[in-house]
Write an enzyme that holds these catalytic residues in place. Structure first.
Site, short mmCIF file in Angstrom:
data_model
loop_
_atom_site.label_atom_id
_atom_site.label_comp_id
_atom_site.label_asym_id
_atom_site.label_seq_id
_atom_site.Cartn_x
_atom_site.Cartn_y
_atom_site.Cartn_z
CG ASN A 1 4.27 -8.21 12.83
OD1 ASN A 1 4.59 -7.08 12.51
ND2 ASN A 1 3.32 -8.47 13.71
CB ILE B 1 5.71 -14.06 8.05
CG1 ILE B 1 7.16 -14.24 7.59
CG2 ILE B 1 5.29 -12.60 7.92
CD1 ILE B 1 7.31 -14.16 6.09
CB CYS B 2 2.17 -12.80 12.40
SG CYS B 2 0.48 -12.34 12.81
CG LEU B 3 1.43 -10.01 5.87
CD1 LEU B 3 1.43 -8.63 6.54
CD2 LEU B 3 2.42 -10.01 4.71
CG LEU C 1 4.31 -14.29 15.17
CD1 LEU C 1 4.87 -14.83 13.88
CD2 LEU C 1 3.58 -15.37 15.94
#
Lengths: 180, 871
Positions: free
Chosen positions: A109, A116-118, A151
């Site tokens: 991620n 960051i993909c959160l 990602l």
């Protein structure tokens, strides 16, 4: 009556009062952000969570912080430390901070420039979150990546397929960054 | 010496002249006719006596035989007649007389007139004479020679006088006499020419003469002139130093006198040609200096309230009204200064004083006054409010940004030199600061000036540890207290201010629109400039010492001390608290509220518990002598904790008190702070009894000596024993023992043991004995040597430990995240910036703390930078 703002008006930069108030020149909004961040800092210091820590930048600007996460045990990241940067918007905590990994990390991620993909850093953000919860979420993200929205596709694939290779990639990518 | 000699010489010369008549006619060598030889028996170049031979010779020479020769001869003869008449005496008798002027009646004779006409107009009257000359230029030439050879030496003699006035007077007389002499000759000549030409000639001659005189003026003469003129001018212009000791009429006549003298002086200077450029420069310089002196002498230190000008501040529209000093000064410039300048320049002729000049002088004078006031500003500030006049002057005069800058620069320098050094007490500095706030508020509503000068003072105040304490204790001073006594230790001014309604004006930021006295911000205001209306001394002062939090904290701890003290009423504290609430808001002072409430509650609760104790079974017969103040721990500042073993009777009382309390308030628990509080101690010794109100630990210590441990023996403890017995802090114990030694209750035996002095007489014997044994060491130590228990806190309280833990977290966080290694200064700065309640440690304390951590192996110090040890 607010004396602190008045007295910082004409004092030179670098003086105690002026510095103490950090971004007080940016108007009332900035003032409350500063206050909130100061409170958060105090909380972090009085009740620190294991494995995570954060602190304002060395220039004394409360709006950008540096943070450290230790890789949790029983994950490919155990024994590694990761540096992150936090940049707070002027309407924090009503908008999430921008968080980036400074240490290169191999993670499904996180992309190669540290983004960051959160969800809680995007649309799921609420004002109830704070720096500590964000850090703890990121720490748990290390152990439980969300492979549904990667990602780094290769990492997501390897995570499920080849733990050995994943670990090797993690160690290969990890590099200690020192800020100075 | 010189004078008598010259006088004697002159006398000798006069006698000589009366016999030999050497000076009567001296033919000018080059005008002597050269066509013939000297006759027999006549000396060459010698005096031409009017002898028959000469007449004959003249007749021969003028015979028509030779017309050229006769014209020439006639011219020569006329020339000789004229020149011998107007020839200047070859020497000067005395500096003030060049011999009697030849009587002009005597000069009426025809011969002379005739000769003069010949000489003046040789072209028409003696056309054939080739060798003619201009008698005017001859006269000028001879005057020049005469001046150089005769007048200058006299002037040099005059210069040697010690008295400046004598120098000037002598020189002027000499020059006047010379002028008379020179002009007489000229007047003889010009009698024969017509008016316009004569005027021209006269003018030209004068110009020449003045040039010679002007160029040959010696510096000592100029000095003399400067002195004399300066003295006259100071009197005329009414300088206080010149007119000291004279009043009213006497003064006026003195001025009149000087004015007359001045006129005379200038007139004669003009006449003798000393009023040239050098005089004008001198006069201008004197005018300039005298203005400076006048302003200094008249206005220095005169800051008295001007009475008529601006009764109240907050009225900038009145600023145009001139303060008294300014009015006086401009009328002085107009009436005295300008007038004198006009009088003098009128005589000079070529200089005119215009009205614009007078205006310019006024401006200069006001500027001078401004710089005088600027240099005095520090004293003005100190003597406020008796220096209102000075401030009004400054407000009127200091208008340009340059002058404002000059003012702040000068004041800052004075501040550094006179106030901000270790020789001044914090009280002094604070007091000056209050005056500064007030004076500068009056001087400049915008506060720009104050902010500029106050910055260094504020910084300096931050370095003084007792600043906040002084402010807070002063705020808590009762206004009724003895002013003079209190002034020595407290800022009584603050109390007055605190009760002044003016200090509480609302400070809204957006109310400019209905402000009738609105003025734009000054040009030299900084970018973050904000206008303020009221002077708000307390706000400024509190702002100066850092954040309000620091202030509130100190206030809390001081009020805590006061609440725990013996005093019974707390009206003063409550009053100040409510005033401070207005300033800082309710919430920030909440804990003080709780503290006061605690004290009031515990008084009530104490009563309830006592009644309960009376009814308690089995307790009624015992003396119940314990009273408490119950503090809510969370809201009180850290009181420290110094536990020790209380006497068992007290311990029992504490226990039952505790029981009753916990019964009444089930959710709360009592924790005893044994070291705070008082106890009444009654001691019965063999020859005396003592009753004292002492601190609890002092009571505990003396109680140890009365305990039944000794069973009849004389009670004796060593320091170690008693320390173990009471489990008390060493410093407190030492303080308590010293206390009782000072009270002549205990004494220290040579064996390092303490024992009770049962009879004073014994103690004196012992003291005498030990004094003789060890001279120089007395038994009774001076009181102030005793370590004060406040400082004697060696153990760390829980709260402090917790605080240190938090600080350590900060440092770890900082070094983990912000920067892996930092110097001390930066760490300290970050801590100060980031800890919301303020970081009270000084750099030294922090350094000590970090050194501890380095010793514990948590950190390392390399190259002046601290970093965490990686594990």
């Amino acid at each position: 009556m607010d004396f602190s703002t008045e007295n910082s008006q004409n004092s030179a930069p670098g003086s105690v009062q002026a510095a103490k108030l950090g971004g007080s020149r940016k108007g009332p909004d900035a003032q409350s952000v500063t206050k909130r961040l100061q409170t958060e800092l105090m909380q972090l210091m009085t009740s620190p969570a294991p494995g995570v820590s954060a602190f304002p930048g060395a220039d004394g600007n409360l709006m950008t912080w540096a943070a450290t996460i230790e890789g949790p045990d029983d994950t490919p990241y155990s024994g590694l430390t990761f540096k992150l940067s936090f940049a707070f918007p002027n309407n924090y905590p009503y908008a999430p901070p921008t968080v980036l990994f400074k240490t290169p990390i191999y993670h499904p991620n996180v992309d190669f420039s540290g983004r960051i993909c959160l969800d809680i850093l995007k649309d799921k953000w609420t004002a109830a979150y704070n720096i500590q919860t964000v850090l703890l979420s990121l720490q748990s993200l290390l152990g439980e990546p969300n492979n549904a929205s990667p990602l780094n596709g290769e990492a997501a694939e390897l995570w499920d397929k080849d733990a050995e290779e994943f670990k090797r990639k993690v160690l290969g990518r990890h590099r200690d960054v020192d800020d100075d | 010496m010189m004078t008598t000699e010259t006088r004697w010489n002159a006398g000798k010369r006069r006698v000589f002249q009366s016999v030999f008549q050497t000076a009567v006619s001296q033919p000018t060598p080059y005008s002597t006719p050269s066509v013939r030889f000297t006759e027999q028996s006549q000396a060459f170049g010698g005096p031409l006596a009017h002898t028959p031979q000469k007449r004959a010779a003249a007749a021969y020479l003028s015979s028509p035989v030779n017309p050229h020769a006769s014209d020439q001869t006639r011219f020569d003869r006329s020339w000789h007649i004229v020149t011998s008449r107007i020839a200047l005496p070859p020497s000067v008798a005395a500096e003030d007389s060049f011999g009697p002027l030849p009587n002009s009646q005597e000069a009426e004779d025809e011969d002379f007139d005739d000769a003069l006409r010949d000489v003046l107009d040789p072209g028409s009257r003696l056309p054939l004479a080739d060798d003619t000359e201009d008698v005017l230029s001859w006269h000028t030439q001879q005057v020049r020679l005469h001046f150089v050879s005769h007048v200058l030496p006299l002037l040099a003699v005059c210069d040697t006088y010690t008295d400046q006035a004598q120098v000037l007077l002598g020189s002027m007389r000499t020059l006047e006499a010379a002028h008379r002499q020179y002009l007489f000759g000229l007047s003889l000549i010009i009698r024969a020419i017509d008016q316009t030409e004569a005027d021209q000639a006269l003018k030209k001659f004068r110009r020449d003469l003045h040039a010679i005189v002007g160029n040959s003026v010696s510096s000592s003469l100029m000095d003399a002139l400067r002195t004399v003129l300066g003295q006259l001018m100071t009197v005329i212009l009414g300088l206080p130093s010149a007119l000291r000791g004279s009043h009213g009429e006497q003064k006026r006549s003195k001025i009149q006198e000087a004015r007359r003298e001045m006129t005379q002086l200038v007139e004669s200077l003009c006449k003798i040609g000393l009023a040239g450029e050098r005089f004008q420069i001198l006069f201008a310089e004197l005018l300039n200096n005298i203005m400076a002196t006048y302003i200094y002498e008249t206005f220095a230190g005169r800051w008295g309230p001007s009475g008529d000008v601006i009764p109240k501040a907050h009225a900038p529209e009145h600023a145009s009204a001139q303060p008294r000093c300014i009015r006086e000064l401009s009328s002085w410039v107009e009436d005295n200064y300008g007038r004198m300048a006009v009088e003098v320049t009128n005589h000079l002729g070529n200089v005119q004083v215009a009205w614009a000049d007078v205006e310019k002088w006024k401006e200069i004078a006001v500027g001078r006054l401004a710089s005088l006031r600027i240099s005095e500003l520090f004293d003005i500030v100190i003597s406020w409010p008796d220096s209102e006049g000075g401030i009004n002057d400054l407000r009127y005069t200091v208008t340009t940004p340059q002058r404002r800058l000059q003012l702040t620069d000068a004041f800052s320098t004075a501040l550094q030199k006179r106030l901000l050094h270790s020789g001044r007490s914090t009280l002094d500095i604070l007091r000056t600061y209050i005056s500064m706030i007030k004076t500068f508020q009056r001087l400049d509503h915008s506060r720009v000036l104050l902010d500029r000068v106050a910055y260094s003072l504020q910084l300096y105040l931050c370095t003084r540890e007792d600043t906040v304490r002084i402010i807070v204790t002063s705020l808590l001073t009762s206004p009724k207290e003895d002013r003079l006594e209190a002034r020595k230790t407290k800022l009584v001014e603050l109390v007055e201010l605190l009760h002044e309604p003016d200090q509480y004006r609302s400070e809204r930021q957006d109310d400019d629109w209905d402000d009738l006295t609105w003025v734009p911000a000054p040009v030299d205001a900084g970018a973050n400039y904000k206008r303020r209306k009221s002077e708000d001394v307390i706000g400024t002062l509190i702002g100066a010492v850092g954040s309000p939090e620091v202030f509130i904290k100190e206030f809390q701890s001081i009020i805590g001390e006061r609440l725990l003290s013996e005093q019974t009423g707390y009206e003063q504290e409550i009053g100040v608290l409510s005033l401070l609430k207005k300033r800082f808001g309710e919430s920030s002072l909440q804990s003080c509220d709780v503290m006061i409430k605690d004290i009031q509650d515990s008084r009530r609760l104490d009563g309830v518990i006592h009644r309960g104790a009376m009814n308690h079974p089995g307790r009624g017969q015992r003396d119940w002598t314990i009273h408490t103040k119950i503090l809510s721990r969370l809201f009180w500042p850290d009181m420290g904790d110094e536990p020790f073993v209380v006497p068992s009777s007290v311990g029992d009382m504490q226990k039952s008190y505790e029981n009753i309390f916990e019964h009444l308030k089930p959710s709360r628990k009592l924790r005893w702070l044994n070291h705070l509080g008082q106890a009444t101690v009654e001691l019965e010794l063999e020859d005396r009894s003592i009753s004292e109100v002492v601190r609890t630990y002092e009571a505990a210590v003396i109680n140890a000596f009365s305990e039944d441990v000794f069973k009849g023996r004389a009670p004796t403890w060593t320091f170690e024993e008693i320390w173990q017995h009471l489990q008390i802090d060493e410093d407190l114990l030492a303080a308590a023992l010293q206390f009782w030694v000072d009270k002549m209750v205990l004494r220290k035996l040579p064996s390092e043991e303490y024992t009770v002095i049962e009879r004073l007489a014994d103690a004196e014997q012992h003291a005498a004995a030990s004094a003789s044994n060890a001279p120089g060491s007395t038994q009774i130590a001076p009181h102030d040597n005793a370590p004060s228990p406040r400082k004697a806190k060696s153990g760390m309280s829980e709260k402090e430990k917790a605080q240190r833990q938090v600080y350590w977290q900060f440092i770890v966080g900082m070094l983990t995240n912000s920067s892996s290694q930092m110097p001390l200064g930066q760490i300290s700065m970050m801590m100060k910036m980031l800890i919301a309640d303020g970081f009270p440690w000084s750099n030294e304390e922090l350094q000590e703390f970090l050194a501890d951590k380095v010793a514990e192996g948590e950190m390392e110090l390399a190259g002046g930078k601290y970093k965490l040890v990686r594990k």
